[in-house]
Each structure stands twice: as C-alpha cells, then as structure tokens.
Design an enzyme around this catalytic site. Structure first.
Site, PDB file in Angstrom:
ATOM      1  N   HIS A 113      38.757  45.845  39.624  1.00 52.77           N
ATOM      2  CA  HIS A 113      38.202  46.963  38.965  1.00 52.77           C
ATOM      3  C   HIS A 113      37.449  47.650  39.999  1.00 52.77           C
ATOM      4  O   HIS A 113      36.597  46.853  41.057  1.00 52.77           O
ATOM      5  CB  HIS A 113      37.130  46.514  37.695  1.00 52.77           C
ATOM      6  CG  HIS A 113      37.826  46.286  36.379  1.00 52.77           C
ATOM      7  ND1 HIS A 113      39.437  46.337  36.389  1.00 52.77           N
ATOM      8  CD2 HIS A 113      37.459  45.935  35.352  1.00 52.77           C
ATOM      9  CE1 HIS A 113      39.568  46.252  34.901  1.00 52.77           C
ATOM     10  NE2 HIS A 113      38.601  45.846  34.470  1.00 52.77           N
TER      11      HIS A 113
ATOM     12  N   CYS B 170      33.821  42.880  32.557  1.00 57.29           N
ATOM     13  CA  CYS B 170      34.315  42.824  33.781  1.00 57.29           C
ATOM     14  C   CYS B 170      33.732  43.970  34.553  1.00 57.29           C
ATOM     15  O   CYS B 170      33.633  43.758  36.045  1.00 57.29           O
ATOM     16  CB  CYS B 170      36.014  42.649  33.858  1.00 57.29           C
ATOM     17  SG  CYS B 170      36.809  43.322  32.810  1.00 57.29           S
TER      18      CYS B 170
END
Lengths: 363, 363
Positions: free
Chosen positions: A259, A131
């Site tokens: 993120h 990710c």
C-alpha cells in the site's frame, strides 16, 4: 528476558494467517506451544511449524484455555464471535480485524508508536490498525513529536491483496486476459480495446486501471468510504490526537501487495525536509528511499518513505509532502500483530524476572 | 460560420499526431487543405486523410507559407526550432510541447476555460497545457468562478502513454513477462517473485507497481519534478491566479492511457458537494461519474469527475475532495489543440462575415 508463551493463530489458513505463521517461525519469538485455528471448512488441515505438524482446530468448538496469546485474522464477524470467548478464557487477543478498533476499552496499537497503550487492554483484546493507516504511523509519529501534527491530506495507492486472495486473483485473471489479447497496446487509444473478465470483487476493472473507491461508501451522508473513515479515526486514536484533521481519498491500483500513500502533512511548527529525513533515518520501522514503491516494499518490514518536500502550499515551512510504501500483509497486518505479542512476551519476562528478585526489594 | 483553413500537422506520425489526424477527420473541422510534417526519418510516409493520400513532408526543409494553422506535437526541441519559422511565415502555431507555455507573449489555452487568451498570441504561437494540468482545468474553472480557488493539493495517477510510445511498450513488455511467469501470484508475498525486463524509460518497474516520480527532479533545491512544477505554474497561468497555492505529487501508474488526479481544493467561500455537482453537470468538457477511471476516460473527450466530498480537514465548508480521469492523448493533448483551432476558425469566419456586412455598419 522474554517469557516463552503459548500462542494461537486464529484464521491460520488465510492470507494474513500464512504470513503470521511465517513470521512466528522466522523471528526469534519465544514460543512454549503453538495452536492453529480456522473455520470448520479448514479444520483438520495439517500445517508445518518449525518442523512439527500442527492440526488446524475448529475455532468455534476448540477450548482456548491454556493459551497466553491468540493472533486473530478471522475477519470482523469471526472476531466479534470468538475474541470475547478467548479473552474470557484468559487469553490476550491481538485482533487484526476492524471489529474492536474503535472500542474505548480496546487499545489500538502500532508496536513502535504506542506500545504503552497495551497496558490499557482491560477487555483482554488489543486491536491492530488497518493496513493503510499502519503504513503511515511510524513515519507520522516522529514528525508529530518534532513539530505537532495538525492536518493530513492523503491519497492512497492500495494493493489488491488488501481485499484478500480474491482481489489478487481478480487482478491476475484480468491482466492475463488483457495481455493475451492482441489488442493490448490499443488500450493507448481506447479503454475498451481488450476483453477482460467482468469485475466481481471491485466495481470496475482493476487491471491497467485505477479505482478511486477502496472500501464501501458509508451511509452517513459524508460520501466517504469505510477505508477513508478508518484512516481518520484510527490515526486520531493511535497518535492520541482526537482533533487531528484528516481527509483521505482511498484508491485501488493494479498492484498485488504494497500500500502506498501520498501525504501532505501540516504541523503547528516549522519542519524542513532535511530535518524530517534526519528524524526518519533514526525512526524504528522506517526506511528512507529515494523512490519508494510497492514492489520494493512487498516482502519487507519497514515503511519506505521518500519524495520528502516542503509543501509549498502550506503556511511558512509548516507543511511536508511525502510518499510512503509498505507491505500491507506484513507490517500492515501480520507483522504488527506479532510485534505486539513480542512486547507482551518481553513485559511478561520482565515481570517474572522481577518476581524472582530478592523479597527485600519489594516495599 | 467557421472559415475553412489551410491546416498543417507537425509531428503527424507520432502518438499525439495520430490522434490529431483522427480528430481532424472525425470532427466537422472546416479544412481547405491539409499538410503533414515530421522529421526527416518519417518524411515520405504516406498517410490517409478523408480518403486522400497525404505525403509527409520534412519539417526542417518544407516551406510553411500558405498555411493558416499548424498543430505542433514535435517535442520541446522540435518546437523551439520550427515554431518561430512557421509563425514568421504567417502561420498560427498551436503547440503541444512545454517549450512556450510560460512565455509571457504566448497564451496558454484550454478551449473551454480561457479561449479569450487566444487574442493575446502576439508571437503567432499558442500553447497547449501539459496533459495532467489540462484534465483538471475545466473542472476547477467552474468551481473557482463559484467560490474563489485558493489552494490545490494534488496527487496524480499518470498513464504511461504520457511518456510516449516507449512508456506504453515498457509497461506491455513487463506485464507480458510477469503474467507469463508461473510465480505471478507470489508477488502477493514478495515483490521480487517474478522476472521482468529491466526498466529503461522509468526509474523503477512499472508493471504491478507505482512510481512516485513522474518526470524528472528539477535542480533548484525544491526536490519537485518538472511535472509537479508544471502543474503549479500552468494552473496559475490558465486560471489567471498568479498567487494560487499548489502542491502536487506526480505518480506514474500501470495504466496505458488516462491521467487521474486526486484533488483537495480550498476556496475563499463555502461550496458544498451538491452545488459542485450542479455546476459540473453543466460545465463544458466535464462529465460526472460515480467512480471515474482511466479505462473509462481512454478514448473519450471529457474530464470525468466524481467522488466529490466536503474536505473535512478544511475550514468550514471551504474545501472539496474530488477525483478526475481524462484521456491524456485526446483532451490532454490532441483534442485541445484541435479545439483551439476550431475557435480560431470560428473567429476568422465571424470576422469575414462581418467584413461582408454593409459598409455603413463600420464607424
């Protein structure tokens, strides 16, 4: 047009599996039939899908025959055990784990960046990047095409949902305890002013703290974490730049989802922030933002990018500094897997359209 | 020995002023007399000091005559207005604001790094660096002496107490609201799942978020914040490296106290992580830590440094990647000011000792 496919979701009851199911429902995905799989513990659970009840099957004993595609979010161990069995039954596996990413016979695909690599899935398995890397790829791809990417220096701000539900629960429990403590504001003068539950998932407390150790140190003498190595190796494979120089420092922050990456990128040729913004405004999967934040990204599809500046420490105008935030469960995992499936459905549709064309059209 | 001094604290009722008072009490600082100053609003407050009650004086009307040293933490505006008046009365001002840092006649001092610069205080004013730069200086100084520092790429993780008490209160209020919301864990799938008080001090919510804009954008076309410019300019001045290449991205994180920096440093010569650790183990103001965190640093004096790796993206072995956490209110502000005062007291003591030496010793 796209061909309707028989689709399976493996790990359907997990955090990423949940997002996969939602995206398959929400998006105009051409589904002929749907099946859900999980470990024995969750088998038998009934999950709704587009108004129907679907009983979750035990992935170890189920016969995958008849599926066209299986979206796997079953961890590296589960994927190593089951993906080859599904592939042997003729199913195209799109795997979210790290198990197959660096296998030379498995393409590592970001749907907007290298969809052409899907055709190289000679093992019947396609891998989804991790990710953190994913968030940066749609941004870096267009900048690379313009100026020739040579070097990346990255510091991350990674959300706890990247460690699964246990990470999110650990943050919530510690934050609840700290906030309930009458000494919360004494943290201004003393980091031990409040009592919080001991860390389990992480090596240090995560509430009101940052931990510069996302992932685990790899025992090869480099003292890098597996997350830091993935960032290097996966960026090289996706961008097809085997010599790309990458230094990453992966840091966990008290954020639930989203993120973020602070990136200094160096190029072979000059590139200005204005030109970068122009390119990024038109890039698929990318949205410009003055101040991209993880709370903004959580629940959204694009990689939000902003704070784009000339890197004044790089030679000439060959460096850019920028900041990216992206939902690590959507594009960072579930969405990209679904988008790869969409590319496959569209390709299958185009192939069957052309098969229906008059025979005289073939050589 | 050190000479006992007549000491003033200006901004004594503020967040940094509070730490200054505590450090003067705790440390074996040679005090002949103490006076506290603040704005008219706080004047008349009584504060304890080593068992005595001290009445806070109005800084605008008080006569500073008789003080040897004044520790200023009164903001840039307060310092511009009052520091020259104190200096004209013969007081050595040690100022924590940004007002004088880049003045060529004002030394910018980190006590372990360039105490020799104190002698250049021709205006009677010595400046304390900003808290982010400060955290890195004791670490970078010893590495520079070994290998010749050429370039810094820095991403920060800055605590809210760097924005004063209002920053800490904003984080606390938002965190309390989010944790009280039954949908807290829904933040995993949707960044707008909980209701929090609107941001006032910051441009985005800070609880369970990160904001890649610490400070304000400077209107010179670079699109850098004042924090990012301070990091460059102050590092150059303190390390006496006017050509040092610096790129900083300054990010606010939901941490009460403890600024952290992820640094990629490049040098003229090779330097290995082992050699760096050896040097840093012996460096004043530095403590090695496997995983340095702001909660660890808050309430402590040293810059904690760890995650030291060879920067694999730098030429040869000329790059290091490392992570630093430091208390932005102690070493980042109050402690360094007190340490500069200690150097002055020791120097004054040495001078008066030598003045008492037999006359035949002088030329």
């Amino acid at each position: 047009m796209s061909k309707a496919l028989n689709v399976g979701v493996v790990g359907a009851t997990g955090q990423v599996g949940k997002v996969m199911r939602r995206l398959l429902e929400e998006r105009d995905f051409p589904i002929a039939s749907i099946r859900f799989f999980a470990t024995a513990r969750s088998a038998g659970t009934v999950l709704p899908f587009r108004g129907e009840d679907v009983v979750v099957e035990d992935v170890e004993t189920a016969d995958p025959t008849g599926l066209d595609i299986a979206l796997f979010s079953a961890g590296a161990t589960g994927s190593r055990a089951q993906a080859p069995r599904f592939a042997a039954a003729g199913v195209t596996v799109i795997d979210n784990s790290s198990a197959w990413r660096m296998d030379p016979d498995v393409p590592l695909v970001v749907s907007e960046v290298n969809p052409h690599a899907i055709a190289r899935a000679t093992k019947g398995i396609i891998a989804n990047p991790n990710c953190t890397t994913m968030a940066a790829m749609p941004v870096l791809k267009v900048l690379h095409e313009e100026a020739g990417l040579e070097r990346l220096i990255v510091s991350t701000y990674q959300a706890v949902s990247g460690s699964g539900l246990a990470g999110a629960e650990e943050l919530a429990e510690q934050a609840r305890a700290a906030v309930a403590d009458e000494h919360l504001l004494d943290l201004v003068h003393d980091g031990s002013a409040v009592t919080m539950p001991e860390p389990v998932k992480y090596v240090r407390p995560i509430a009101f703290d940052v931990i510069p150790l996302a992932g685990s140190i790899v025992d090869d003498g480099d003292e890098e974490t597996d997350e830091e190595k993935k960032l290097r190796n996966e960026s090289r494979k996706i961008l097809e730049l085997p010599e790309l120089l990458v230094s990453g420092t992966c840091v966990r922050v008290p954020v639930f989802t989203g993120h973020s990456l602070s990136i200094n990128a160096e190029f072979a040729n000059d590139i200005t922030p204005d030109r970068a913004r122009e390119l990024l405004a038109a890039a698929p999967g990318v949205e410009l933002s003055d101040v991209p934040t993880p709370l903004q990204a959580a629940g959204s599809d694009p990689s939000f990018v902003g704070r784009i500046r000339q890197d004044q420490s790089a030679p000439g105008k060959r460096g850019l500094a920028l900041f990216i935030s992206n939902d690590n469960l959507r594009k960072g995992a579930a969405l990209n897997a679904v988008q790869i499936a969409e590319v496959i459905a569209a390709t299958a549709g185009a192939a069957s359209d052309s098969a229906e064309a008059p025979a005289t059209a073939s050589a």
